[in-house]
Design an enzyme around this catalytic site. Structure first.
Site, PDB file in Angstrom:
ATOM      1  N   LYS A 179     -10.820   5.936  -5.321  1.00 15.50           N
ATOM      2  CA  LYS A 179      -9.701   5.021  -5.591  1.00 15.50           C
ATOM      3  C   LYS A 179      -8.894   4.873  -4.293  1.00 15.50           C
ATOM      4  O   LYS A 179      -8.206   5.796  -3.867  1.00 15.50           O
ATOM      5  CB  LYS A 179      -8.802   5.581  -6.698  1.00 15.50           C
ATOM      6  CG  LYS A 179      -7.703   4.605  -7.089  1.00 15.50           C
ATOM      7  CD  LYS A 179      -6.336   5.273  -7.006  1.00 15.50           C
ATOM      8  CE  LYS A 179      -5.198   4.301  -7.077  1.00 15.50           C
ATOM      9  NZ  LYS A 179      -4.962   3.591  -5.816  1.00 15.50           N
ATOM     10  N   GLU A 254      -4.067  17.000   0.043  1.00 17.05           N
ATOM     11  CA  GLU A 254      -3.608  16.831   1.433  1.00 17.05           C
ATOM     12  C   GLU A 254      -2.317  16.034   1.349  1.00 17.05           C
ATOM     13  O   GLU A 254      -2.346  14.832   1.083  1.00 17.05           O
ATOM     14  CB  GLU A 254      -4.656  16.053   2.247  1.00 17.05           C
ATOM     15  CG  GLU A 254      -5.994  16.754   2.388  1.00 17.05           C
ATOM     16  CD  GLU A 254      -5.951  17.898   3.389  1.00 17.05           C
ATOM     17  OE1 GLU A 254      -4.978  18.000   4.161  1.00 17.05           O
ATOM     18  OE2 GLU A 254      -6.881  18.715   3.364  1.00 17.05           O
ATOM     19  N   CYS A 288       0.235  11.687   8.783  1.00 14.64           N
ATOM     20  CA  CYS A 288       0.774  12.902   8.153  1.00 14.64           C
ATOM     21  C   CYS A 288       1.018  13.991   9.178  1.00 14.64           C
ATOM     22  O   CYS A 288       1.843  14.866   8.964  1.00 14.64           O
ATOM     23  CB  CYS A 288      -0.189  13.384   7.080  1.00 14.64           C
ATOM     24  SG  CYS A 288      -1.847  13.569   7.714  1.00 14.64           S
ATOM     25  N   GLU A 387      10.158  13.628   6.099  1.00 13.76           N
ATOM     26  CA  GLU A 387       9.125  12.842   6.763  1.00 13.76           C
ATOM     27  C   GLU A 387       9.699  11.462   7.132  1.00 13.76           C
ATOM     28  O   GLU A 387      10.386  10.841   6.316  1.00 13.76           O
ATOM     29  CB  GLU A 387       7.967  12.668   5.773  1.00 13.76           C
ATOM     30  CG  GLU A 387       6.633  12.625   6.412  1.00 13.76           C
ATOM     31  CD  GLU A 387       5.498  12.585   5.383  1.00 13.76           C
ATOM     32  OE1 GLU A 387       5.733  12.371   4.180  1.00 13.76           O
ATOM     33  OE2 GLU A 387       4.351  12.769   5.812  1.00 13.76           O
TER      34      GLU A 387
HETATM   35  P1  NAP Z   1       1.156   8.030  -2.251  1.00 11.54           P
HETATM   36  O1  NAP Z   1       2.170   7.085  -2.713  1.00 11.54           O
HETATM   37  O2  NAP Z   1       1.202   9.422  -2.749  1.00 11.54           O
HETATM   38  O3  NAP Z   1      -0.249   7.347  -2.564  1.00 11.54           O
HETATM   39  C1  NAP Z   1      -1.470   7.936  -2.201  1.00 11.54           C
HETATM   40  C2  NAP Z   1      -2.545   7.506  -3.174  1.00 11.54           C
HETATM   41  O4  NAP Z   1      -2.230   8.013  -4.460  1.00 11.54           O
HETATM   42  C3  NAP Z   1      -2.673   6.000  -3.337  1.00 11.54           C
HETATM   43  O5  NAP Z   1      -4.032   5.675  -3.572  1.00 11.54           O
HETATM   44  C4  NAP Z   1      -1.849   5.737  -4.572  1.00 11.54           C
HETATM   45  O6  NAP Z   1      -2.212   4.556  -5.262  1.00 11.54           O
HETATM   46  C5  NAP Z   1      -2.204   6.946  -5.402  1.00 11.54           C
HETATM   47  N1  NAP Z   1      -1.238   7.273  -6.446  1.00 11.54           N
HETATM   48  C6  NAP Z   1       0.075   6.955  -6.519  1.00 11.54           C
HETATM   49  N2  NAP Z   1       0.603   7.445  -7.671  1.00 11.54           N
HETATM   50  C7  NAP Z   1      -0.402   8.073  -8.330  1.00 11.54           C
HETATM   51  C8  NAP Z   1      -0.493   8.774  -9.555  1.00 11.54           C
HETATM   52  N3  NAP Z   1       0.563   8.948 -10.340  1.00 11.54           N
HETATM   53  N4  NAP Z   1      -1.693   9.290  -9.911  1.00 11.54           N
HETATM   54  C9  NAP Z   1      -2.767   9.151  -9.130  1.00 11.54           C
HETATM   55  N5  NAP Z   1      -2.743   8.491  -7.957  1.00 11.54           N
HETATM   56  C10 NAP Z   1      -1.577   7.972  -7.547  1.00 11.54           C
HETATM   57  O7  NAP Z   1       1.170   8.207  -0.666  1.00 11.54           O
HETATM   58  P2  NAP Z   1       1.145   7.077   0.441  1.00 11.54           P
HETATM   59  O8  NAP Z   1       2.513   6.506   0.538  1.00 11.54           O
HETATM   60  O9  NAP Z   1       0.001   6.158   0.210  1.00 11.54           O
HETATM   61  O10 NAP Z   1       0.779   7.930   1.736  1.00 11.54           O
HETATM   62  C11 NAP Z   1       1.723   8.503   2.543  1.00 11.54           C
HETATM   63  C12 NAP Z   1       1.809   9.981   2.281  1.00 11.54           C
HETATM   64  O11 NAP Z   1       0.524  10.577   2.424  1.00 11.54           O
HETATM   65  C13 NAP Z   1       2.682  10.693   3.287  1.00 11.54           C
HETATM   66  O12 NAP Z   1       3.483  11.639   2.650  1.00 11.54           O
HETATM   67  C14 NAP Z   1       1.672  11.377   4.206  1.00 11.54           C
HETATM   68  O13 NAP Z   1       2.170  12.500   4.887  1.00 11.54           O
HETATM   69  C15 NAP Z   1       0.591  11.726   3.253  1.00 11.54           C
HETATM   70  N6  NAP Z   1      -0.665  11.933   3.967  1.00 11.54           N
HETATM   71  C16 NAP Z   1      -1.161  13.200   4.052  1.00 11.54           C
HETATM   72  C17 NAP Z   1      -2.333  13.440   4.762  1.00 11.54           C
HETATM   73  C18 NAP Z   1      -2.916  14.818   4.861  1.00 11.54           C
HETATM   74  O14 NAP Z   1      -4.069  14.931   5.277  1.00 11.54           O
HETATM   75  N7  NAP Z   1      -2.202  15.856   4.494  1.00 11.54           N
HETATM   76  C19 NAP Z   1      -2.981  12.384   5.398  1.00 11.54           C
HETATM   77  C20 NAP Z   1      -2.438  11.108   5.296  1.00 11.54           C
HETATM   78  C21 NAP Z   1      -1.276  10.894   4.561  1.00 11.54           C
HETATM   79  P3  NAP Z   1      -1.405   3.175  -5.082  1.00 11.54           P
HETATM   80  O15 NAP Z   1      -1.509   2.833  -3.648  1.00 11.54           O
HETATM   81  O16 NAP Z   1      -2.147   2.265  -5.987  1.00 11.54           O
HETATM   82  O17 NAP Z   1       0.008   3.451  -5.504  1.00 11.54           O
END
Ligand code: NAP
Length: 485
Positions: A179, A254, A288, A387
């Site tokens: 997804k 992650e 991240c 962040e």
């Molecule tokens: P996000 O809002 O958590 O979304 C990530 C993914 O999860 C998207 O595919 C999103 O879908 C999905 N999602 C959202 N709500 C969900 C739910 N309730 N159940 C299941 N899936 C759900 O994060 P983001 O804004 O895309 O990414 C930024 C964050 O990712 C930052 O905090 C960054 O630090 C972190 N990150 C961490 C790493 C690592 O390796 N540790 C790497 C990259 C990024 P939709 O887009 O459809 O909402």
């Protein structure tokens, strides 16, 4: 847009049960450099996800029966297909995510390398033989695939972070549903095309998109899905942890980061400035492991800050498709507002804006922020605690090694930490003391296929890449055999 409020753009299909399905209820994809819709992708509802899980379950026995070498051969071919279509994928990646084209090309290359690493690792899911304590017994530890996997990827590295899940799952013998983030589903479609191109058996890889909560709920509640691997925010990570409780579903997470950069008085100043620029501004600060706060030895503070500002002012901002651009747009208007709020907050807290600090006005439509350096930012400012995910560098001076290590660790996150020093003993002290899954000394691009990547504290559970990346999709079984003497 037509009379029904539909955009007249190409709508891409999802890949389910080995087929491209007629797209329904599309998600529209916006180019963050222009703010305009340029494509769409079909979606599925919850029952579609349930069907995909059932298809994956059906495909599992044959997939796991293949040898690791055979599964690896599929992965090598997917890597070749991805490399072949690389230029087109990189362009699409830049259009949906905004990052400079050279960085998109780098992401494709990294993804190809990740695929090749796991293609080879597929043959190395070693168990072990354990000496018996009691006569007449033999003990063997064997590894077996965990089962059907749900992989949820974010928008900031939409290809690489999808591949880091899909490749090891397939290598281990697990079917996988991917997804992608709703902001960036197009590179995932292109990954699915590469996979389709090599003729993977139907149901072994599938692409779902749609309402995140609904898809997440099905993956959590359907017992066919044995594991969820997720990259994204700590907040959604927490929701998945809560949702995983009833079935004790396995999770790899992650999550967010808040990386410190420690610049010591003995550092090579040019290396420290260039390294900080790279650690901060790569992917327009939306990584991240992006440097979120920079602590500089007071002895070299003024020199470091003036060079950092001079180099930051040279960075070229613009559409990622334009030549020589180093800073693209942020992903959306909310991300821009969030960064501007943190800048304003840092100013109120006593920090000084030395360059940038505003929306980049040369583009009226995109979500651009001027690359920003803030000096003398106190630890109470939000950007020193939360962040930022934008091209904003807050800098503060320090006096003592112990003091700066304590400041670096004073966060709930623990994904990456950077330090610049030429002192070998200090390097080891930092390796021991810094609470981060990746510690970079005189380095700013640490992630590599053969080494584990992941976070301590609230930055996550488990590791991707390295041998650990394959382990994440394997169960460990103890085979205890009674033998006649
Ligand atoms: P996000 O809002 O958590 O979304 C990530 C993914 O999860 C998207 O595919 C999103 O879908 C999905 N999602 C959202 N709500 C969900 C739910 N309730 N159940 C299941 N899936 C759900 O994060 P983001 O804004 O895309 O990414 C930024 C964050 O990712 C930052 O905090 C960054 O630090 C972190 N990150 C961490 C790493 C690592 O390796 N540790 C790497 C990259 C990024 P939709 O887009 O459809 O909402």
């Amino acid at each position: 847009m037509d009379e029904q409020g539909q955009h007249s753009v190409e709508i891409r299909s999802l890949y389910l049960g080995g087929q491209w399905v007629e797209p329904r209820d599309p998600i529209y994809v916006i180019d963050p450099a222009t703010g305009k819709v340029f494509a769409g992708v079909g979606t599925v509802r919850r029952e579609g996800v349930a069907r995909a899980l059932a298809d994956a379950q059906e495909a599992w026995p044959a997939w796991r029966r293949l040898t690791g070498k055979q599964r690896g051969e599929y992965l090598f071919r997917i890597a070749d297909a991805l490399a072949h279509y690389g230029p087109a994928i990189a362009r699409t990646l830049t259009m949906e995510n905004g990052k400079p084209l050279a960085q998109s090309e780098g992401e494709v290359a990294m993804s190809v390398d990740n695929l090749r690493w796991f293609a080879a690792e597929a043959q190395r899911a070693y168990g072990r033989i354990v000496p018996n304590q009691v006569p007449g017994k033999r003990h063997v530890v064997v590894r077996s695939p965990v089962g059907v996997v749900g992989a949820i990827a974010p928008w900031n590295f939409p290809l690489a972070l999808a591949v880091r899940k899909v490749a090891p799952a397939l290598a281990a013998g697990c079917p996988v549903l991917l997804k992608p983030a709703s902001a960036t589903p197009l590179t995932a479609v292109m990954l699915a095309e590469a996979i389709d191109h090599v003729g993977l058996p139907p149901g072994v890889f599938q692409l779902v998109a749609g309402r995140a909560k609904e898809i997440g709920a099905e993956l959590l509640e359907n017992p066919i899905c044995r594991k969820i691997t997720f990259t994204g925010s700590t907040e959604v990570g927490r929701q998945l942890i809560r949702g995983a409780g009833p079935q004790v579903k396995k999770l790899s997470l992650e999550l967010g980061g808040h990386a410190p950069v420690l610049v010591f008085g003995d550092a090579d100043l040019d290396q420290a400035v260039e390294g900080t620029l790279m650690a901060k501004f790569r992917n327009t600060g939306q990584s991240c492991i992006a440097a979120n706060r920079v602590y500089v030895d007071r002895l070299i503070y003024d020199k470091f800050v003036s060079r950092l500002v001079a180099r930051t002012e040279e960075l070229k901002v613009g559409s990622g498709l334009d030549d020589g651009v180093e800073i693209g747009p942020l992903i959306d208007e909310d991300a821009l507002s969030h960064a501007l709020e943190q800048i304003e907050d840092a100013k109120q807290a006593g920090g000084t804006i030395l360059c940038g600090g505003c929306r980049w006005v040369e583009s009226k439509e995109g979500f651009f922020l001027e690359p920003t350096v803030l000096a003398d930012v106190p630890p109470t400012a939000r950007c020193m605690r939360e962040e930022t995910f934008a091209p904003v560098v807050p800098v503060a001076p320090f006096e003592e090694e112990d003091e700066v290590i304590a400041a670096a660790n004073a966060t709930d996150y623990g994904l990456a930490a950077y330090a610049f020093t030429r002192d070998l003993s200090r390097t080891w002290r930092l390796a021991d003391a810094l609470e981060a899954g990746t510690i970079c000394i005189n380095d700013s691009v640490p992630a590599t296929s053969q080494c584990p990547f992941g976070g301590l504290k609230q930055s996550g559970w488990g590791r991707e890449l390295g041998t650990e990346g394959l382990d994440a999709f394997l169960e460990t079984k103890h085979l205890s055999i009674g033998v006649e003497a």
